[in-house]
Design a protein around this motif. Structure first.
Motif, PDB file in Angstrom:
ATOM      1  N   ALA A 368       0.833  -1.216   0.000  1.00 12.45           N
ATOM      2  CA  ALA A 368       0.000   0.000   0.000  1.00 12.45           C
ATOM      3  C   ALA A 368       0.859   1.254   0.000  1.00 12.45           C
ATOM      4  O   ALA A 368       0.462   2.284  -0.548  1.00 12.45           O
ATOM      5  CB  ALA A 368      -0.932   0.009   1.206  1.00 12.45           C
ATOM      6  N   PHE A 369       2.039   1.170   0.608  1.00 13.49           N
ATOM      7  CA  PHE A 369       2.904   2.355   0.598  1.00 13.49           C
ATOM      8  C   PHE A 369       3.233   2.736  -0.842  1.00 13.49           C
ATOM      9  O   PHE A 369       3.148   3.909  -1.229  1.00 13.49           O
ATOM     10  CB  PHE A 369       4.178   2.106   1.408  1.00 13.49           C
ATOM     11  N   ALA A 370       3.557   1.736  -1.655  1.00 18.15           N
ATOM     12  CA  ALA A 370       3.888   2.032  -3.051  1.00 18.15           C
ATOM     13  C   ALA A 370       2.636   2.403  -3.850  1.00 18.15           C
ATOM     14  O   ALA A 370       2.597   3.427  -4.544  1.00 18.15           O
ATOM     15  CB  ALA A 370       4.592   0.830  -3.685  1.00 18.15           C
ATOM     16  N   LEU A 371       1.614   1.583  -3.751  1.00 16.75           N
ATOM     17  CA  LEU A 371       0.420   1.801  -4.571  1.00 16.75           C
ATOM     18  C   LEU A 371      -0.249   3.141  -4.245  1.00 16.75           C
ATOM     19  O   LEU A 371      -0.586   3.926  -5.142  1.00 16.75           O
ATOM     20  CB  LEU A 371      -0.573   0.652  -4.357  1.00 16.75           C
ATOM     21  N   TYR A 442      -2.076  17.823   3.612  1.00 19.69           N
ATOM     22  CA  TYR A 442      -3.103  16.797   3.828  1.00 19.69           C
ATOM     23  C   TYR A 442      -2.849  15.638   2.877  1.00 19.69           C
ATOM     24  O   TYR A 442      -2.505  15.839   1.702  1.00 19.69           O
ATOM     25  CB  TYR A 442      -4.499  17.362   3.533  1.00 19.69           C
ATOM     26  N   GLY A 443      -3.080  14.444   3.370  1.00 20.65           N
ATOM     27  CA  GLY A 443      -2.919  13.282   2.500  1.00 20.65           C
ATOM     28  C   GLY A 443      -3.822  12.154   2.942  1.00 20.65           C
ATOM     29  O   GLY A 443      -4.348  12.171   4.056  1.00 20.65           O
ATOM     30  N   MET A 444      -4.002  11.217   2.044  1.00 19.92           N
ATOM     31  CA  MET A 444      -4.815  10.056   2.408  1.00 19.92           C
ATOM     32  C   MET A 444      -4.267   8.808   1.730  1.00 19.92           C
ATOM     33  O   MET A 444      -3.498   8.878   0.769  1.00 19.92           O
ATOM     34  CB  MET A 444      -6.288  10.265   2.051  1.00 19.92           C
ATOM     35  N   GLY A 445      -4.660   7.679   2.283  1.00 24.08           N
ATOM     36  CA  GLY A 445      -4.274   6.396   1.700  1.00 24.08           C
ATOM     37  C   GLY A 445      -5.315   5.360   2.072  1.00 24.08           C
ATOM     38  O   GLY A 445      -5.942   5.456   3.130  1.00 24.08           O
ATOM     39  N   THR A 446      -5.502   4.413   1.177  1.00 27.32           N
ATOM     40  CA  THR A 446      -6.511   3.394   1.465  1.00 27.32           C
ATOM     41  C   THR A 446      -5.833   2.056   1.734  1.00 27.32           C
ATOM     42  O   THR A 446      -4.687   1.832   1.371  1.00 27.32           O
ATOM     43  CB  THR A 446      -7.494   3.232   0.290  1.00 27.32           C
TER      44      THR A 446
END
Lengths: 748, 212, 327
Positions: A368-371, A442-446
């Motif tokens: 997920a870090f990469a994607l 601001y940032g987001m990740g799923t």
């Protein structure tokens, strides 16, 4: 069903059922059982990364006061399970052969345990250990992932089975990326991270008879441990008892039985006393697994209006020279977004290091870090809001398995998360928002993780006072398993939570799998449900047999306790437990029930989803990053224990802060030896690193996944957090850090 | 410091020292077989350890959770190991053994300290309070209650240290704001990540007026 | 840990005697560093001399200076009203170091005597000239992100880990020690040494000398001082770079300046040339930037710590801005 009458869907926050034991110091962890005549073992590790032991001079140690034995391959008793083919039992099995401690003179990794000093006190054992002199014959070692990347290979599991999650995967058009209007390509590196639970890995090994072994052991599976040691020592399973009532965190490192456990068991056999062995903090870096250093390269092709065309994702993760550790680093790339073309290439690289083991969120968190970083980078490249970009590629079914989702409520997460983090204050262009000297981003990740479920069995007993006591072999490494099970039982029966007890953490109890892979509530919860319903059926039968006709056609769902009264939903019929037991001349009733995954698993893709939002401050001149707020949104099905579930999410986010900003097990490859290997040099987040963490649960049941409706939380709590923070740092500064952790030096 | 006590001590130590000197002189040189060089050097001076083993404990007087005790301890034994291994007071936890995690936090004479870096022999005459000494019978300390209420833990292993540290943090006057608490609690690591809930628990006790 | 003799000293003289009589004896005060090193077999004294009974805990104002007893606890000094009022820089620096528990144990004297946290020094399986003279410097060609950029030698590139000492060197402190030949005073800047050919020696104390107190002369810096520490997490970590900055500003002009850095050298690194460059100039970011450039002259980076050449001056500027109230 009579849900209108008995509202069973509303789970209320409940204080931890074992809270009192934990705040008074009464909770006993594995090194805390005072057995008479206890001896203490200390392990001496190798000082080279590869080679052989030339000699061990243990004379001084043997002569030191209180030393009972100095054990190595030279004098260790034969472990039956090491023979004859040299297969060493371990479950869940990694491909290859787990390290056989004290088996031969081979050194396969630095700090490999090679000698145990056993003494009458810890201090004496520690001193004895410092006196052992070992000579080695060194061989050239390889420990550097990047330098040896050319030797990476396909995992044996993938060679055997093209459907393996680690096998090569292609869908759509092969060269789709090349012809995409927008092409993005980048490499990402995740350093080795170490679980570092606060409790050091500990075991007390006690041979109660020649062929009867009890271990008080810090593990995530009591049955796994029982089975492994029964095989290892060639004794019947029922002769091995594993106690793990309290586990002081594990995060995955208790999913494997490790050499130090066998070392303690050998030592106990050899000195004929119970032996306590507690690893040092340094040994936690080298003897009980870690999240492997992983290199990834990702290519994303998209249209200019933000439709994905192709994703190619490859990764190389390190493993040991003797076991093939694999994880699902690339799985979410196949199913998270509606990209018509996707290719994944998963490789492992055997090095002269110890075997890694799944660490919270395992490969998915790495992938997920990469994607999720790449998604952010592409969104930026095409000038799109990263949430809009993701929504433009939202997938309503699993594009990998070609199945419908059992449930997926991510749209709710996007909306709620945006609101709570204050996404409207985010500027598309980085470096535009300031608070004093600090840059704001601001940032987001799923994240996503399989809603795993395995078989589990629960024994339940109900006495005439209405006390419900349950037993199950499952462990609780911290999420609050006992609390959740009590809540499910209370919710199912109506019995108040203070009259329900859930005993866990012993191999003597009915079967359960490992506490790992976010599967506990999904697996054990249904067994609790089944046992509670079986008890209710017994009560209905008893009541009906005694002529209470209203009960004749009743079903478990119709029956609820109201204090000591049994009520039938929608009907006025009731009886008391005391009467029923008296009429039947019973003291208690009991049942044992197993619950297993069903065929829905072949029809639906079952996943829990999370979405993490971060707001960070970055100091432009000193490079300091301060996470000011995190919002975690989770679509995890039914939340059966809202209070502990919230804590679990907060904990996952905290782990994600460590992953993003601080954690790095640095190795000096000249020696193949870690240099940051204690809690002073390996930085896990402290109080001052962690802001308020706001948790939102969709809390909609997934009854296709399991009858409790839960999809699991432990992994999705961390998956996606690190990229959310990395993306926020980019939004604040315009600087993209693709090798974690994001320390100040990388931002100035 | 009690003057009488410090006046008496040296005499006793002198005795012990001469005994050691005697043992040293009368023992036989043993082979060197030591891993780190520093230990090897030390071992040369540490002759006859086997003979002197029986003499190597020193009595230390401690009050632990209100109970006076005289314990024989080796000078090298830490307070943490004495609590856990000799007294079975396992509520005080070993998380790193190097003063880097705070799990072993106890109060000595009312101050929070790390028992893993405290030699037991150096605690002569002191009052030690551990997590086991906080509750009054069945009545939990307000901080213990607040930890349960706010779910200030998961696995529970760092919890005794967090609670001991939290109480001291308030008593020291370092719990005046959330930021203050976070800074002055940063010596207590929680890998499960219960920090925000721990801070809430401390704030509540602070605002409720801590009685300890 | 080896078994050792333990002795409680009731006077400073007794402690000094014990050191004189046993070359392998060590003083123990808080023990926060020594016990750690003994557990890891990095140090193995055969005798510990406990000086906790010595009456050296007092903090008092004398004519023109404040004297802090060597046994005063780090937390005691950090929270002391007199210190907060007159030398807030010292209080800030102390609170930036270690954890509340360690500050409750560690003494001021012990803080000065703490040893480097270099990974190679701590791991007896790796070479280190400081731990084992002649074994080589593991850090020189190794993982040296945390290491020194000033005053290194062929033998050692370790840094001094203290925060307190950075403030003390900036504040022109003097250390009072006693030994077999009586008392002597050492200017703080001369207490610690550069590694040179003898990295095993951290400081200029004789083996049987004992720190009694440290004195800080009164000054005019209390309004405009700041300790800034940059580290890999928000608290409880050693410095990548830290800066103690103290200014005496009259009108808008800097009348006096004190500047020192941590995390960059084998000793607390006083920046006298940069101080000179500040005096007589307006307290502006531009002045600070010029001083920072001077401060970094002669810095030399290794493979992994080149960032300190950029982070260093940035932190100097930020610390000075904070001291001057420009932030």
């Amino acid at each position: 069903m009579n849900e209108a009458f008995f509202d069973k869907k509303e789970y209320k926050p409940l204080d931890r059922v074992d809270g009192r034991l934990k705040v008074t110091g009464a909770a006993k962890y594995s090194a805390e059982y005072p057995l008479p005549n206890m001896a203490f073992a200390v392990l001496v590790g190798s000082r080279i990364a590869k080679g052989t032991i030339k000699s061990i001079d243990s004379k001084a140690a043997e002569r030191a006061p209180g030393v009972l034995a100095v054990i190595s391959h030279l004098n260790a008793i034969k472990v039956p399970g090491y023979q004859p083919k040299g297969e060493h039992p371990s479950e869940p099995s990694t491909n290859g052969q787990p390290l056989r401690v004290f088996f031969d003179n081979k050194i396969v990794s630095n700090d490999q345990p090679i000698v145990a000093v056993v003494a009458t006190s810890l201090e004496k054992a520690q001193y004895g250990a410092s006196l052992v002199k070992i000579q080695y014959i060194k061989e050239q070692h390889k420990t550097d992932l990047e330098a040896n990347a050319g030797d990476a290979k396909l995992a044996a599991a993938a060679k055997k089975n093209p459907k393996s999650p680690t096998a090569d995967y292609d869908r759509g058009q092969k060269d789709a990326f090349e012809s995409a209007p927008v092409k993005f390509e980048a490499e990402y590196v995740l350093p080795t991270e170490v679980h570092n639970p606060m409790e050091l890995q500990s075991i007390i090994a006690h041979w109660e008879a020649d062929n009867k072994l009890t271990v008080y052991d810090k593990v995530q599976g009591t049955k796994m441990t029982q089975k492994n040691f029964a095989k290892e020592w060639d004794i019947p399973e029922e002769n091995v008892k594993c106690i793990a009532t309290f586990v002081g965190g594990a995060f995955g490192n208790g999913l494997h039985n490790w050499p130090h456990e066998t070392a303690a068991i050998i030592a106990a056999k050899q000195v004929k006393r119970p032996v306590k062995l507690v690893l040092t903090r340094e040994q936690m870096f080298t003897m009980v697994g870690y999240r492997p250093r992983t290199w990834q390269k990702i290519q994303v092709g998209a249209t200019r209006d933000g439709k994905l065309v192709a994703i190619n994702h490859q990764s190389i993760g390190q493993t040991s020279s003797y076991e093939e550790f694999t994880e699902s680093t690339l799985m979410q790339t196949r199913m998270m977004y509606a990209s018509p073309s996707v290719s994944t290439r998963y490789r492992i690289l055997p090095l002269n290091v110890a075997t890694p083991i799944w660490m919270r969120g395992p490969g998915e968190a790495t992938g997920a870090f990469a994607l999720e970083s790449a998604m952010d980078e592409v969104a930026h490249a095409i000038g799109m809001d990263p949430i809009d970009f993701r929504l433009a590629n939202y997938t309503e079914s699993d594009p990998d398995k070609n199945m419908p989702w059992s449930t997926k409520y991510m749209r709710e997460c996007y909306e709620e998360g945006k609101k709570r983090i204050g996404w409207k204050n985010r500027k598309l262009k980085p470096g535009e928002v300031r608070d004093g000297e600090w840059l704001v981003g601001y940032g987001m990740g799923t994240g996503t993780f399989g809603a795993n479920r395995g078989p589990a069995t629960v024994h339940a007993e109900l006495d005439k006072e209405g006390n419900l006591v349950m037993h199950c072999a499952i462990t609780d490494i911290g999420p609050g398993t006992g609390t959740a099970m009590v809540q499910i039982a209370s919710n199912t029966t109506g019995i108040s939570t203070d009259k329900i007890t859930f005993h866990l953490g012993s191999s003597e109890f009915p079967n359960a799998g490992l506490q790992g892979g976010s599967s506990t509530v999904n697996s054990v919860g249904p067994a609790v449900l089944a046992a509670c319903n079986a008890l209710k059926e017994q009560l209905i039968t008893m009541a009906a047999a005694k002529g209470n006709s209203a009960f004749t056609s009743a079903k478990p769902d119709d029956l609820m306790f109201n204090k000591s009264e049994l009520q039938l939903g929608g009907k006025s019929a009731k009886t008391t437990l005391a009467d029923l037991f008296k009429q039947n001349n019973l003291e208690k009733i009991e049942t044992t029930n197993e619950s297993k995954p069903d065929e829905n698993r072949n029809k639906y893709s079952m996943n829990a989803f999370s979405m993490h939002f971060a707001m960070v401050h970055v100091h432009p001149f000193t490079g300091q990053v301060r996470v000011k707020k995190i919002v975690c949104c989770a679509d995890a099905g039914t939340i059966v224990s809202p209070k502990t579930a919230e804590s679990q999410m907060i904990g996952g986010a905290t782990g994600g802060i460590g992953m993003a900003l601080t954690e790095d097990a640095v190795m000096d490859h000249r020696f193949g030896r870690y240099v940051t290997k204690d809690l002073g040099d390996y930085h896990v987040p402290v109080h001052a690193d962690v802001p308020d963490i706001d948790v939102y649960f969709v809390n909609k049941p997934d009854l296709l996944a399991d009858p409790v409706g839960s999809k699991g939380l432990g992994e999705i709590a961390i998956i996606g957090v690190a990229p959310a923070i990395a993306n926020a740092v980019f939004n604040a500064t315009g600087k993209r850090v693709r090798e974690l952790p994001i320390t100040p030096d990388k931002l100035i | 410091m009690d003057k009488n006590k410090s006046n008496k001590k040296p005499e006793k130590e002198d005795h012990q020292e001469s005994r050691r000197d005697f043992l040293k002189a009368s023992s036989i040189l043993t082979a060197i077989a030591v891993a780190p060089a520093t230990v090897a050097k030390a071992a040369e001076y540490n002759l006859g350890e086997k003979i002197s083993a029986a003499f190597e404990t020193t009595p230390v007087n401690l009050t632990i959770n209100g109970v006076k005790k005289q314990l024989p301890v080796e000078p090298r034994s830490t307070l943490l190991d004495v609590l856990r291994e000799q007294l079975d007071l396992t509520g005080t936890k070993k998380g790193c053994d190097y003063g880097q995690c705070g799990a072993c936090t106890v109060h000595v004479n009312g101050q929070r300290v790390l028992s893993c870096l405290s030699l037991a022999v150096m605690q002569e005459g002191k009052e030690v309070t551990t997590i086991e000494g906080l509750a009054k019978g069945d009545e939990l300390h307000p901080m213990q209650k607040a930890f349960i209420k706010h779910d200030g833990f998961q696995c529970g292993y760092c919890t005794p240290g967090q609670i001991m540290s939290g109480i001291a943090c308030i008593n020291e006057g370092h719990a005046n704001s959330k930021e203050d608490i976070k800074e002055f609690m940063s010596g207590n690591i929680c890998r499960c990540g219960a920090y925000p809930n721990i801070v809430k628990a401390i704030q509540e006790v602070k605002n409720g007026g801590q009685k300890s | 840990m080896i078994q050792f003799q333990y002795e409680r000293a009731s006077t400073a003289k007794a402690a000094v005697n014990a050191l004189t009589n046993n070359a392998n004896a060590k003083i123990i005060a808080g023990g926060t560093n020594l016990v750690d090193l003994m557990k890891r077999n990095v140090m193995a004294p055969t005798k510990l001399v406990d000086i906790n009974a010595l009456p050296l805990r007092e903090i008092r104002q004398q004519d023109g200076k404040i004297s802090i007893g060597a046994m005063a606890l780090n937390s005691q000094v950090a929270d002391d009203k007199l210190i907060i009022e007159k030398h807030p820089l010292l209080s800030q620096a102390l609170n930036a170091g270690a954890s509340a528990q360690i500050r409750n144990m560690a003494s001021v004297g012990g803080n000065m005597m703490q040893r480097t946290r270099c990974h190679y020094f701590y791991d007896t399986a790796l070479p280190c000239n400081k731990r084992e003279p002649g074994s080589g410097c593991g850090a020189m060609e190794g993982m040296n992100r945390m290491h020194a950029v000033f005053g290194t030698s062929e033998k050692c590139i370790a840094v001094h880990p203290s925060d307190m000492c950075i403030a003390l060197v900036a504040l022109d402190a003097t250390v009072l020690v006693t030994g077999p030949k009586g008392d002597r005073r050492i200017p703080f800047e001369e207490l610690h040494r550069l590694p040179g050919n003898q990295p095993e020696k951290d400081n200029n104390l004789q083996k049987d000398e004992l720190i009694i107190s440290v004195e800080i002369p009164d000054n005019s810096f209390s309004k405009n001082s700041h300790y800034m520490k940059i580290r890999d997490r928000a608290s409880y970590a050693f410095a990548l770079v830290s800066v103690a900055a103290a200014l005496n500003i009259e009108g808008k002009v800097i009348k006096e300046a004190r500047l020192a850095m941590g995390g960059v050298a084998h000793k607390p690194w006083r920046l006298k040339e940069a101080e000179k460059a500040l005096v007589g100039k307006p307290a502006t970011e531009e002045t600070f930037r010029q001083a920072a450039e001077i401060a970094m002259q002669g810095a030399k980076a290794y493979k992994h710590n080149a960032f300190k050449l950029k982070l260093g001056p940035n932190v100097i500027v930020e610390a000075l801005k904070n001291a001057a109230g420009l932030v």
